[in-house]
Design a protein around this motif. Structure first.
Motif, mmCIF file in Angstrom:
data_model
loop_
_atom_site.group_PDB
_atom_site.id
_atom_site.type_symbol
_atom_site.label_atom_id
_atom_site.label_comp_id
_atom_site.label_asym_id
_atom_site.label_seq_id
_atom_site.Cartn_x
_atom_site.Cartn_y
_atom_site.Cartn_z
ATOM 1 N N MET A 1 -30.153 -28.523 -92.566
ATOM 2 C CA MET A 1 -31.316 -27.756 -92.116
ATOM 3 C C MET A 1 -30.922 -26.282 -92.082
ATOM 4 S SD MET A 1 -33.339 -30.215 -91.616
ATOM 5 C CE MET A 1 -33.220 -31.956 -91.274
ATOM 6 N N HIS A 2 -31.707 -25.458 -92.731
ATOM 7 C CA HIS A 2 -31.466 -24.011 -92.714
ATOM 8 C C HIS A 2 -32.485 -23.383 -91.772
ATOM 9 C CE1 HIS A 2 -30.584 -19.959 -93.960
ATOM 10 N NE2 HIS A 2 -31.874 -19.777 -94.177
ATOM 11 N N ILE A 3 -31.995 -22.549 -90.862
ATOM 12 C CA ILE A 3 -32.874 -21.809 -89.958
ATOM 13 C C ILE A 3 -32.715 -20.330 -90.290
ATOM 14 C CG2 ILE A 3 -33.478 -21.309 -87.564
ATOM 15 C CD1 ILE A 3 -32.093 -23.894 -86.764
ATOM 16 N N ASP A 4 -33.811 -19.702 -90.738
ATOM 17 C CA ASP A 4 -33.723 -18.292 -91.132
ATOM 18 C C ASP A 4 -33.766 -17.372 -89.914
ATOM 19 O OD1 ASP A 4 -36.403 -18.055 -90.381
ATOM 20 O OD2 ASP A 4 -37.149 -18.036 -92.437
ATOM 21 N N VAL B 1 -32.644 -28.446 -96.720
ATOM 22 C CA VAL B 1 -31.893 -28.116 -97.929
ATOM 23 C C VAL B 1 -31.131 -29.372 -98.329
ATOM 24 C CG1 VAL B 1 -30.117 -26.646 -98.952
ATOM 25 C CG2 VAL B 1 -31.669 -25.711 -97.216
ATOM 26 N N LEU B 2 -31.473 -29.917 -99.492
ATOM 27 C CA LEU B 2 -30.828 -31.132 -99.961
ATOM 28 C C LEU B 2 -30.024 -30.849 -101.209
ATOM 29 C CD1 LEU B 2 -33.698 -32.131 -98.596
ATOM 30 C CD2 LEU B 2 -32.808 -34.316 -99.334
ATOM 31 N N HIS C 1 -24.008 -28.804 -85.743
ATOM 32 C CA HIS C 1 -25.218 -28.044 -86.032
ATOM 33 C C HIS C 1 -24.930 -26.549 -86.043
ATOM 34 C CE1 HIS C 1 -27.500 -31.734 -85.548
ATOM 35 N NE2 HIS C 1 -26.849 -31.948 -84.419
ATOM 36 N N SER C 2 -24.183 -26.073 -87.028
ATOM 37 C CA SER C 2 -23.806 -24.659 -87.068
ATOM 38 C C SER C 2 -25.019 -23.754 -87.251
ATOM 39 C CB SER C 2 -22.775 -24.407 -88.166
ATOM 40 O OG SER C 2 -23.325 -24.674 -89.438
ATOM 41 N N GLU C 3 -25.998 -24.183 -88.041
ATOM 42 C CA GLU C 3 -27.216 -23.373 -88.219
ATOM 43 C C GLU C 3 -27.950 -23.232 -86.895
ATOM 44 O OE1 GLU C 3 -28.638 -21.757 -90.846
ATOM 45 O OE2 GLU C 3 -26.914 -22.174 -92.093
ATOM 46 N N LEU C 4 -28.001 -24.300 -86.127
ATOM 47 C CA LEU C 4 -28.670 -24.250 -84.836
ATOM 48 C C LEU C 4 -27.925 -23.330 -83.881
ATOM 49 C CD1 LEU C 4 -30.998 -25.279 -83.093
ATOM 50 C CD2 LEU C 4 -29.562 -27.222 -82.460
ATOM 51 N N SER C 5 -26.616 -23.331 -83.942
ATOM 52 C CA SER C 5 -25.812 -22.453 -83.088
ATOM 53 C C SER C 5 -26.127 -20.988 -83.363
ATOM 54 C CB SER C 5 -24.319 -22.696 -83.300
ATOM 55 O OG SER C 5 -23.965 -23.987 -82.900
ATOM 56 N N LYS C 6 -26.266 -20.638 -84.636
ATOM 57 C CA LYS C 6 -26.613 -19.257 -84.993
ATOM 58 C C LYS C 6 -27.993 -18.891 -84.450
ATOM 59 C CE LYS C 6 -23.992 -19.550 -89.271
ATOM 60 N NZ LYS C 6 -24.119 -19.673 -90.723
ATOM 61 N N PHE C 7 -28.932 -19.809 -84.595
ATOM 62 C CA PHE C 7 -30.284 -19.586 -84.112
ATOM 63 C C PHE C 7 -30.290 -19.401 -82.593
ATOM 64 C CE2 PHE C 7 -34.092 -21.723 -82.309
ATOM 65 C CZ PHE C 7 -35.005 -20.740 -82.591
ATOM 66 N N VAL C 8 -29.539 -20.244 -81.884
ATOM 67 C CA VAL C 8 -29.459 -20.139 -80.421
ATOM 68 C C VAL C 8 -28.879 -18.787 -80.019
ATOM 69 C CG1 VAL C 8 -28.272 -21.058 -78.380
ATOM 70 C CG2 VAL C 8 -29.419 -22.614 -79.959
ATOM 71 N N SER C 9 -27.857 -18.348 -80.731
ATOM 72 C CA SER C 9 -27.270 -17.034 -80.424
ATOM 73 C C SER C 9 -28.291 -15.922 -80.575
ATOM 74 C CB SER C 9 -26.073 -16.764 -81.338
ATOM 75 O OG SER C 9 -25.042 -17.663 -81.069
#
Length: 160
Positions: free
Chosen positions: A99-102, A110-111, A22-30
């Motif tokens: 999943m994209h988290i802005d 995103v499919l 979940h790289s997008e989630l990792s960015k969001f968590v940061s």
């Protein structure tokens, strides 16, 4: 102690998640750790989790409905499914659902469609195959996720 005068401030926040998938989630968590906004973090984490559950249920639905066609190579928690027609060796369609988290934490699905076609078929139907991902994205906009996937299975002749 008077409850009206009590205030709290977050001075240090450390959130641990499993790395990798979940790289997008990792960015969001940061970002959440940096700004310390727990309300935004939990609200958006909830939205992300709901989308992940929706993806999981959708993939399981198609696996149950088309067990000979749909494969879940990463299991039910994966981010893609593969469609294979047993009568067309070497031909497969991979539907990737990320999943994209802005920056604000809004989760957007995103499919995309990634076709894998044998060389002989590729030479015969190159234009159709090259246009498949764009057509799939158009179907997503017109019909929604589940119906687009269902139509894709039917259009390519994978359903008997």
């Amino acid at each position: 102690m008077n409850k009206e005068n009590v205030s709290a401030a977050i001075t240090d926040l450390s959130i641990a998640i499993e790395s990798g998938q979940h790289s997008e989630l990792s960015k969001f968590v940061s970002r959440a750790e940096e700004n310390g906004n727990l309300l935004m973090f939990f609200r958006n984490l909830s939205s992300y989790a709901e989308w992940c559950e929706h993806r999981r249920c959708t993939f399981l639905h198609f696996k149950a409905k088309y067990p000979n066609i749909v494969t879940l190579p990463e299991g039910q928690e994966g981010d893609h499914i593969i469609l294979r027609n047993p009568q067309l060796p070497g031909f497969e369609l991979m539907i990737v659902w990320k999943m994209h988290i802005d920056e604000e934490g809004t989760t957007t699905p995103v499919l995309d469609l990634l076709p894998k076609v044998p060389q002989q078929a590729l030479e015969q139907k190159k234009a159709s195959i090259d246009n498949a991902p764009a057509c799939f994205r158009s179907m997503l906009l017109l019909f929604g996720i589940e119906t687009a996937i269902e139509n894709l299975i039917q259009v390519v002749g994978l359903e008997k």
